[in-house]
Design a protein around this motif. Structure first.
Motif, PDB file in Angstrom:
ATOM      1  N   VAL A 162       0.841  -1.200   0.000  1.00  0.00           N
ATOM      2  CA  VAL A 162       0.000   0.000   0.000  1.00  0.00           C
ATOM      3  C   VAL A 162       0.875   1.248   0.000  1.00  0.00           C
ATOM      4  O   VAL A 162       0.662   2.184  -0.794  1.00  0.00           O
ATOM      5  N   LEU A 167      -0.637  -1.603  -4.138  1.00  0.00           N
ATOM      6  CA  LEU A 167      -2.030  -1.887  -3.807  1.00  0.00           C
ATOM      7  C   LEU A 167      -2.701  -0.595  -3.340  1.00  0.00           C
ATOM      8  O   LEU A 167      -2.051   0.270  -2.753  1.00  0.00           O
ATOM      9  N   LYS A 169      -5.927   0.752  -0.971  1.00  0.00           N
ATOM     10  CA  LYS A 169      -6.914   0.343   0.014  1.00  0.00           C
ATOM     11  C   LYS A 169      -8.240   1.007  -0.309  1.00  0.00           C
ATOM     12  O   LYS A 169      -8.368   2.229  -0.321  1.00  0.00           O
ATOM     13  N   TYR A 175      -8.813  -4.392  -0.955  1.00  0.00           N
ATOM     14  CA  TYR A 175      -7.692  -3.850  -1.717  1.00  0.00           C
ATOM     15  C   TYR A 175      -7.890  -4.082  -3.219  1.00  0.00           C
ATOM     16  O   TYR A 175      -8.534  -5.042  -3.636  1.00  0.00           O
TER      17      TYR A 175
END
Length: 277
Positions: A162, A167, A169, A175
């Motif tokens: 993240v 990725l 959120k 995700y």
């Protein structure tokens, strides 16, 4: 000129330093060498061109000639070690030290995320797995992995993915993948990717006995080639990778993460043609 912490190629840094000086004054490789204490007027140009390497002592001379001090000079020394090293362990140790120096002084080493991403199978696998399991906690994800990984490791991997932009959120434990690609210098990536290949090859070896023939597909051929045939086969493998990516991109019903390995490597030395009298 960019901060030294934005460089992972000391030869490029030498060139950029020269170009920056030339913007404001008359400056040349000859003058650069003289300021660094070298008798050869083209030594640093040869270093820039890759014909010579900087030694540990000479890297200190050059760093001081460029006005680098304290942690900047130490970063440059590690940059030289990284650029000269042929051993992966030496490269990785130098890069880790560069990261430490940069981190302590609030700077960013551009290869850091790329190196960590290829550090373990966990990063690419969890990048694929997390979007498939919306609402799942780290322990639930860990239980779905064929190789052992702890819930704590899953949590750390997701945090990295993240924060590094791999990725996104979308909600609580939800995700999605981004279009972020893994980038970095050629030297750093080649060292990191070699480590990944070794790890994935080990997983493939275990898969031979772990899964039935219905769950995995293994095949191989042994062939004789020359340089021309070798290059053509490499192109075929690269094209196959692109076609697989296209198939995956068009698939909307993903329910499992798999790994595809292509291995194409020599099993003999090159045989020299014997001339008969």
């Amino acid at each position: 000129m960019k901060s030294i912490f934005e460089y992972n190629d000391y030869r490029l840094y030498l060139q950029d330093y020269l170009d920056e000086r030339k913007r404001y004054e008359k400056f040349s490789w000859r003058m650069f060498c003289r300021e660094a204490g070298f008798s050869s007027p083209n030594f640093l140009k040869l270093v820039r061109d890759g014909a010579w390497n900087l030694s540990k002592v000479k890297s200190g001379q050059v760093a001081r000639a460029m006005g680098l001090v304290e942690y900047e000079e130490e970063y440059f020394r590690q940059l030289v070690i990284f650029g000269n090293a042929v051993d992966d362990d030496v490269k990785n140790a130098a890069l880790a030290e560069m990261q430490r120096i940069a981190s302590e002084h609030k700077a960013r080493v551009i290869d850091k995320d790329a190196l960590q991403y290829y550090e373990s199978w966990k990063y690419p696998v969890i990048r694929e797995l997390a979007p498939l399991m919306p609402g799942a906690n780290p322990r639930e994800m860990a239980e779905e992995c064929k190789e052992y990984v702890s819930a704590e490791e899953i949590r750390d991997v997701i945090d990295f993915l993240v924060n590094a932009g791999f990725l996104k959120k979308e909600g609580d434990k939800i995700y999605s993948q981004t279009d972020q690609t893994v980038i970095g210098s050629k030297d750093a990536l080649s060292a990191a990717i070699r480590a990944m290949h070794k790890e994935m090859a080990g997983m493939a070896l275990r898969a031979v006995d772990r899964y039935s023939a219905k769950e995995r597909f293994f095949t191989g051929i042994t062939v004789g080639v020359d340089e021309v045939a070798y290059d053509k086969i490499v192109d075929i493998i690269k094209d196959s990778c692109k076609r697989i990516v296209a198939v995956v991109g068009a698939n909307k019903k993903t329910n499992q993460v798999c790994r595809v390995n292509f291995q194409f490597f020599p099993v003999t030395n090159k045989i020299k043609e014997k001339k008969h009298a």
